[in-house]
Design an enzyme around this catalytic site. Structure first.
Site, PDB file in Angstrom:
ATOM      1  N   ARG A 242       0.730  -1.346  -0.055  1.00  0.00           N
ATOM      2  CA  ARG A 242      -0.077   0.115  -0.006  1.00  0.00           C
ATOM      3  C   ARG A 242       0.906   1.201   0.036  1.00  0.00           C
ATOM      4  NH1 ARG A 242      -4.725  -3.025   3.459  1.00  0.00           N
ATOM      5  NH2 ARG A 242      -5.844  -3.548   1.489  1.00  0.00           N
ATOM      6  N   GLN A 278      -3.846  36.288  -6.176  1.00  0.00           N
ATOM      7  CA  GLN A 278      -3.777  35.638  -4.665  1.00  0.00           C
ATOM      8  C   GLN A 278      -4.457  34.475  -4.659  1.00  0.00           C
ATOM      9  OE1 GLN A 278      -4.768  37.797  -1.118  1.00  0.00           O
ATOM     10  NE2 GLN A 278      -2.430  37.593  -0.526  1.00  0.00           N
ATOM     11  N   GLU A 363      -6.502  -1.569  -4.065  1.00  0.00           N
ATOM     12  CA  GLU A 363      -5.714  -2.004  -3.028  1.00  0.00           C
ATOM     13  C   GLU A 363      -6.303  -1.547  -1.775  1.00  0.00           C
ATOM     14  OE1 GLU A 363      -1.577  -2.387  -4.761  1.00  0.00           O
ATOM     15  OE2 GLU A 363      -1.532  -2.565  -2.890  1.00  0.00           O
ATOM     16  N   GLY A 364      -7.752  -1.720  -1.720  1.00  0.00           N
ATOM     17  CA  GLY A 364      -8.664  -1.428  -0.517  1.00  0.00           C
ATOM     18  C   GLY A 364      -9.092   0.070  -0.509  1.00  0.00           C
TER      19      GLY A 364
HETATM   20  N1  CAA Z   1      -2.284  -8.730   8.608  1.00  0.00           N
HETATM   21  C1  CAA Z   1      -2.256 -10.084   9.285  1.00  0.00           C
HETATM   22  N2  CAA Z   1      -3.689 -10.820   9.405  1.00  0.00           N
HETATM   23  C2  CAA Z   1      -4.730  -9.885   8.909  1.00  0.00           C
HETATM   24  C3  CAA Z   1      -4.625  -8.621   8.340  1.00  0.00           C
HETATM   25  C4  CAA Z   1      -3.342  -7.983   8.128  1.00  0.00           C
HETATM   26  N3  CAA Z   1      -3.103  -7.019   7.811  1.00  0.00           N
HETATM   27  N4  CAA Z   1      -5.862  -8.031   8.126  1.00  0.00           N
HETATM   28  C5  CAA Z   1      -6.623  -9.344   8.383  1.00  0.00           C
HETATM   29  N5  CAA Z   1      -6.022 -10.046   9.019  1.00  0.00           N
HETATM   30  C6  CAA Z   1      -6.538 -11.438   9.507  1.00  0.00           C
HETATM   31  C7  CAA Z   1      -7.610 -11.206  10.770  1.00  0.00           C
HETATM   32  O1  CAA Z   1      -6.816 -11.336  11.798  1.00  0.00           O
HETATM   33  C8  CAA Z   1      -8.410 -12.613  10.692  1.00  0.00           C
HETATM   34  O2  CAA Z   1      -7.866 -13.568  10.943  1.00  0.00           O
HETATM   35  P1  CAA Z   1      -8.694 -14.712  12.014  1.00  0.00           P
HETATM   36  O3  CAA Z   1      -9.537 -15.265  11.523  1.00  0.00           O
HETATM   37  O4  CAA Z   1      -7.390 -15.421  12.573  1.00  0.00           O
HETATM   38  O5  CAA Z   1      -9.111 -13.713  12.950  1.00  0.00           O
HETATM   39  C9  CAA Z   1      -8.467 -12.709   9.066  1.00  0.00           C
HETATM   40  O6  CAA Z   1      -7.242 -12.030   8.478  1.00  0.00           O
HETATM   41  C10 CAA Z   1      -9.910 -11.991   8.500  1.00  0.00           C
HETATM   42  O7  CAA Z   1      -9.733 -10.786   8.678  1.00  0.00           O
HETATM   43  P2  CAA Z   1     -11.043  -9.709   8.950  1.00  0.00           P
HETATM   44  O8  CAA Z   1     -12.178 -10.688   9.580  1.00  0.00           O
HETATM   45  O9  CAA Z   1     -10.803  -8.399   9.616  1.00  0.00           O
HETATM   46  O10 CAA Z   1     -11.610  -9.694   7.480  1.00  0.00           O
HETATM   47  P3  CAA Z   1     -12.853  -9.281   6.862  1.00  0.00           P
HETATM   48  O11 CAA Z   1     -13.106 -10.224   5.974  1.00  0.00           O
HETATM   49  O12 CAA Z   1     -13.711  -8.613   7.567  1.00  0.00           O
HETATM   50  O13 CAA Z   1     -12.146  -8.119   5.831  1.00  0.00           O
HETATM   51  C11 CAA Z   1     -10.862  -6.409   5.182  1.00  0.00           C
HETATM   52  C12 CAA Z   1     -11.767  -7.017   6.101  1.00  0.00           C
HETATM   53  C13 CAA Z   1      -9.513  -7.453   5.449  1.00  0.00           C
HETATM   54  C14 CAA Z   1     -10.308  -5.027   5.651  1.00  0.00           C
HETATM   55  C15 CAA Z   1     -10.956  -6.425   4.012  1.00  0.00           C
HETATM   56  O14 CAA Z   1     -12.281  -5.858   3.799  1.00  0.00           O
HETATM   57  C16 CAA Z   1      -9.842  -5.870   2.879  1.00  0.00           C
HETATM   58  O15 CAA Z   1      -8.792  -5.951   3.031  1.00  0.00           O
HETATM   59  N6  CAA Z   1     -10.553  -5.360   1.754  1.00  0.00           N
HETATM   60  C17 CAA Z   1      -9.850  -4.907   0.822  1.00  0.00           C
HETATM   61  C18 CAA Z   1      -9.515  -5.780  -0.245  1.00  0.00           C
HETATM   62  C19 CAA Z   1      -8.419  -5.172  -1.080  1.00  0.00           C
HETATM   63  O16 CAA Z   1      -7.456  -4.635  -0.831  1.00  0.00           O
HETATM   64  N7  CAA Z   1      -8.435  -5.717  -2.442  1.00  0.00           N
HETATM   65  C20 CAA Z   1      -7.496  -5.092  -3.187  1.00  0.00           C
HETATM   66  C21 CAA Z   1      -7.477  -6.175  -4.498  1.00  0.00           C
HETATM   67  S1  CAA Z   1      -5.870  -5.932  -5.189  1.00  0.00           S
HETATM   68  C22 CAA Z   1      -5.487  -4.705  -6.218  1.00  0.00           C
HETATM   69  O17 CAA Z   1      -6.510  -3.675  -5.917  1.00  0.00           O
HETATM   70  C23 CAA Z   1      -4.507  -4.308  -6.897  1.00  0.00           C
HETATM   71  C24 CAA Z   1      -4.364  -3.559  -8.054  1.00  0.00           C
HETATM   72  O18 CAA Z   1      -4.966  -3.840  -9.002  1.00  0.00           O
HETATM   73  C25 CAA Z   1      -3.758  -2.289  -8.093  1.00  0.00           C
END
Ligand code: CAA
Length: 385
Positions: A242, A278, A363-364
């Protein structure tokens, strides 16, 4: 501002700037207009060792860190955000392999990525899984000799152009996030094809495409990490990448600021260059403050990662959110400085404005990342140093 870059970082940054100005600037409008993947530029980046920067030395890379990568992305994006993301997506596509790959996998693939022979891509998003990343439906069923992949990935940057894909698929459907695994899939694997190529508002020279898997057999040795770790690998990967998206936003905003200053100096209204007004000066000053603040945060987060910090989910999200909101604001204000001509394709600001929007989305989304930051705040106990 003095960012105390090392001599090597200064060299990387100035080389990236030279490539951007000499090779990208003359063709950026045409690439955008034709929605053409910048292959010639990718070859230049390969010849100038830009893909080696984020690969460790033992795999024929230069062993650079997050800040080194950010510097290149920023400079490319200052001239063309579509080229910058095509380059950055190779790092995104390599990262799971870099962090969690076996020695054998790394030896097999990383030298080709370092030389630019193979571009990489990362595939998570699906129709049902955007922000709700764990709602993917692509499955990977264990069979003799490997895993059979079935499903469709959507909006994949470098889709169709990359030779190597990191694909997240469900090995245990019923386990949700904990049932996802990561796989390396080569472009010519039978059962792997490319679907719809998106027609986009901005970053048009980049490729955004569907990946289609129909009984695609991926050898067992191509799994990255252990079964069930795909979602965590993905989340950790985004923590690392990110800031690079933050750098894309900083570069784009910097390019827009420079274009606005140049235009305000030469545009005469009421008998004076508009930079003497300005109202315009204050807009330019605010833009400059915002760009510098976004750069400072992005570099600081990249340095935090390079220092070996263990946990930087929150900081990494902050850099992406802050810098991308600023890129949208600065490109909007830059267009305002240009007035009517800024809205026309004759000037670069129209493309920069279009290119900025996606950075708040991919990317989120900035909303989901604010949730991430808030969650970290809620988890915090006491005052942090
Ligand atoms: N590091 C380690 N573990 C993590 C973590 C991190 N940063 N974030 C979450 N986890 C773990 C949690 O601890 C949890 O583990 P447990 O099951 O053991 O508790 C597990 O992952 C699930 O986490 P959440 O319950 O928080 O996940 P969620 O299903 O509610 O999702 C979210 C929430 C993670 C914020 C998700 O909504 C998210 O990140 N969404 C964005 C997706 C994204 O970034 N997509 C981008 C696509 S690629 C792209 O865009 C690239 C491009 O083309 C340029």
């Amino acid at each position: 501002m003095e960012y105390f870059l090392s001599e090597q970082q200064k060299t990387i940054k100035s080389l990236a700037r030279r490539i951007a100005e000499e090779k990208i600037l003359p063709v950026r409008a045409e690439l955008d207009e034709k929605e053409e993947f910048p292959w010639e530029i990718m070859k230049v980046l390969a010849h100038t060792d830009m893909f080696r920067i984020f690969i460790p030395e033992e795999y024929e890379g230069l062993g650079g860190g997050c800040l080194d990568l950010c510097l290149v992305v920023e400079e490319l994006s200052r001239v063309c955000s579509a080229v910058a993301i095509s380059y950055a997506a190779v790092a995104l596509g390599s990262f799971a392999l870099l962090q969690y790959g076996t020695e054998e996998q790394k030896r097999k693939y990383l030298p080709d990525i370092a030389s630019g022979k193979r571009l990489a891509a990362f595939a998570l998003t699906e129709e049902t899984a955007g922000s709700d990343a764990s709602a993917i439906r692509t499955t990977a069923k264990k069979v003799a000799g490997g895993y059979l992949l079935n499903g469709t990935k959507r909006f994949i940057t470098n889709g169709g152009e990359a030779e190597l894909y990191t694909v997240i698929a469900l090995t245990a459907k019923e386990r949700g996030a904990r049932g996802a695994s990561a796989f390396l899939v080569e472009k010519d694997t039978p059962g792997f094809s490319f679907g719809r190529k998106e027609k986009k508002l901005g970053i048009r020279a980049s490729s955004t495409r569907e990946l289609v898997f129909e009984d695609c057999l991926v050898p067992e040795e191509n799994m990255i990490g252990k079964e069930g770790t795909g979602f965590i690998i993905t989340m950790k990967l985004f923590d690392h990448t990110r800031p690079g998206i933050g750098a894309q936003a900083v570069g784009l905003a910097q390019g827009a600021l420079e274009a606005a200053v140049d235009y305000a100096r030469q545009r005469v209204q009421f008998g004076h260059p508009i930079i003497s007004l300005q109202a315009v000066q204050h807009m330019l000053a605010d833009m400059a403050i915002q760009v510098e603040a976004a750069r400072a945060l992005t570099y600081a987060v990249a340095r935090t990662i390079d220092s070996g910090a263990k946990h930087f989910t929150e900081e990494s999200a902050m850099a992406k959110v802050f810098a991308s909101d600023i890129a949208m604001k600065v490109t909007t204000d830059a267009m305002q400085v240009f007035g009517g001509v800024g809205y026309m394709r004759d000037y670069p600001i129209e493309k920069m404005f279009r290119d900025a929007k996606i950075i708040q989305i991919y990317e989120g989304t900035n909303q989901v990342l604010r949730n991430t930051i808030a969650l970290e705040l809620r988890k915090r106990k006491g005052i942090r140093e």
